[in-house]
Design a protein around this motif. Structure first.
Motif, PDB file in Angstrom:
ATOM      1  N   THR A  75      30.408  34.808  31.561  1.00  0.00           N
ATOM      2  CA  THR A  75      30.516  35.854  32.567  1.00  0.00           C
ATOM      3  C   THR A  75      31.983  36.073  32.895  1.00  0.00           C
ATOM      4  O   THR A  75      32.634  35.179  33.459  1.00  0.00           O
TER       5      THR A  75
ATOM      6  N   GLN B 271      29.187  41.211  41.091  1.00  0.00           N
ATOM      7  CA  GLN B 271      28.655  40.038  40.393  1.00  0.00           C
ATOM      8  C   GLN B 271      27.901  39.094  41.324  1.00  0.00           C
ATOM      9  O   GLN B 271      27.037  38.340  40.878  1.00  0.00           O
ATOM     10  N   GLN B 272      28.262  39.122  42.592  1.00  0.00           N
ATOM     11  CA  GLN B 272      27.594  38.249  43.563  1.00  0.00           C
ATOM     12  C   GLN B 272      26.405  38.949  44.237  1.00  0.00           C
ATOM     13  O   GLN B 272      25.772  38.375  45.131  1.00  0.00           O
TER      14      GLN B 272
ATOM     15  N   ASN C 297      35.466  37.176  34.734  1.00  0.00           N
ATOM     16  CA  ASN C 297      35.868  37.281  36.130  1.00  0.00           C
ATOM     17  C   ASN C 297      37.197  38.031  36.225  1.00  0.00           C
ATOM     18  O   ASN C 297      37.781  38.399  35.204  1.00  0.00           O
ATOM     19  N   ARG C 298      37.673  38.235  37.428  1.00  0.00           N
ATOM     20  CA  ARG C 298      38.886  39.015  37.633  1.00  0.00           C
ATOM     21  C   ARG C 298      40.103  38.385  36.956  1.00  0.00           C
ATOM     22  O   ARG C 298      41.014  39.086  36.499  1.00  0.00           O
TER      23      ARG C 298
END
Length: 404
Positions: A4, A36-37, A6-7
């Motif tokens: 996944t 994503q959360q 992430n930034r």
């Protein structure tokens, strides 16, 4: 290997020419997004005035699915039915007789500028090559278009810029009259400056540009990349003014999120774009054309266009109410659902601060330069989303006021 992102992966793998927000949206529906959360956001940014029908609109999804199972790409070696249908729809709905399809607003503007220069040379000679544009304008990121655009920061550091480009002051016809002459081949203008601060043209200004072009055998180019396809409350903003250009460019909302653009012109001018003079590998792609046609047909209806004008009044009312309480804006302006709120003197340069605060409240917005908050939501955003989004914006502004 599945993972996944992430930034931090942006900083690791992507060139550093963007500075995206920390959140990564993964799903959208209508005027709402989820990260994503699983946190929800109301979208007043619209992909920078692109997502004209919000996220995953069923009409566009159906067009993409149907075409995706039929034909994707042929190149310009062959014609394809979706591209021809799209071109016909654009011609029938506008002043234009001919259409050039491409993939981005920058491409459309590049084509418009090349066509104007070639038409002028063919009809009036090599001396007629001057292009007049306006300070604070924005026309794309190709080297030609950033040079024509009136923001030097976008062309600095890349070497000598193309010649024959002059800049006047927006909404100041006298400044244009000082530059225009028999060597002018085109005047390029946004009916409303977007990146330059959401500043609409005055009717007298656009009417004056039309007259100057007619007097000097120059072409009037309207950059409607951001104002087009219903964004202004008409299919194209030139219809609001009753001033018809010779060339018009359109992108952003044209595909509702799918990359597609077009340059529109007349039978008088189009022959100068003869075989081999210009091209675009993906221009007229069947997938893009099918989605754009669905977007045009859905948006160009009284229900949607009148709805844009109604929503404009709602947004303006909310912004004025917020400003009456907090005094953060000097001026609220715009057309349709492309609106700008210029920061008051005591909040000069603080528009960007609102974006991060808005994200904290579950709202996505934009800026147009350091001093203007920009809103460019879906043209069909539900009224309840407007009310809730504005409540979130007010909470963000309350935080800004406390920090001031």
């Amino acid at each position: 290997m599945d993972y996944t992102p992430n930034r931090h992966d942006f900083d690791r793998y992507m060139t550093p020419n963007y500075a995206p927000q920390e959140v990564i949206p993964v799903r959208g529906k209508g005027s709402r997004l989820w990260d994503q959360q699983g946190r929800e956001y109301i979208d007043f940014a619209g992909g920078i005035a692109v997502n004209a029908l919000g996220h995953c609109h069923p009409v566009l999804v159906e067009a993409l699915k149907t075409q995706g199972e039929t034909l994707w790409h042929l190149s310009n070696v062959f014609a394809n039915e979706p591209a021809l249908k799209l071109a016909k729809a654009l011609v029938e709905r506008t002043f234009a007789d001919k259409v050039f399809l491409c993939s981005s607003g920058g491409e459309a503007n590049e084509a418009a500028l090349k066509l104007a220069r070639r038409w002028a040379v063919e009809h009036h000679g090599e001396h007629k090559d001057k292009i007049i544009s306006f300070r604070q304008s924005f026309h794309g990121r190709t080297f030609f278009t950033v040079s024509v655009g009136g923001q030097p920061k976008y062309s600095q550091g890349f070497g000598p810029i193309p010649g024959g480009i002059l800049h006047a002051d927006y909404n100041d016809l006298e400044s244009v009259m000082q530059l225009v002459g028999d060597d002018t081949c085109a005047i390029m203008v946004e009916p409303m400056q977007g990146e330059g601060g959401i500043l609409p043209a005055t009717p007298d200004f656009l009417e004056g540009l039309r007259q100057l072009c007619d007097e000097h055998n120059a072409l009037l180019i309207f950059d409607e990349v951001q104002t087009g396809v219903g964004r202004s409350g008409e299919l194209y903003a030139y219809k609001n003014y009753g001033v018809t250009p010779d060339i018009l460019t359109t992108a952003k909302s044209l595909g509702g999120g799918f990359p597609v653009a077009a340059m529109l012109t007349t039978d008088r001018i189009a022959p100068s774009l003869a075989i081999g003079t210009h091209g675009s590998t993906y221009g007229g792609n069947a997938l893009a054309s099918a989605v754009a046609l669905a977007a045009i047909e859905f948006i160009d209806t009284p229900q949607v266009l009148e709805g844009v004008k109604k929503r404009h009044a709602l947004f303006r009312g909310h912004l004025e109410t917020i400003n009456a309480k907090h005094g953060v804006f000097k001026e609220i302006r715009g057309m349709g659902l492309l609106m700008g709120a210029q920061m008051a003197t005591e909040y000069e340069g603080r528009a960007k601060d609102i974006l991060a605060l808005a994200i904290e409240e579950g709202l996505m917005a934009l800026i147009a330069g350091p001093n203007v908050l920009r809103l460019a939501p879906s043209l069909v955003i539900p009224e309840e989303d407007i009310a809730e989004g504005m409540a979130r914006l007010e909470r963000a502004i309350e935080k800004l006021v406390v920090k001031a």
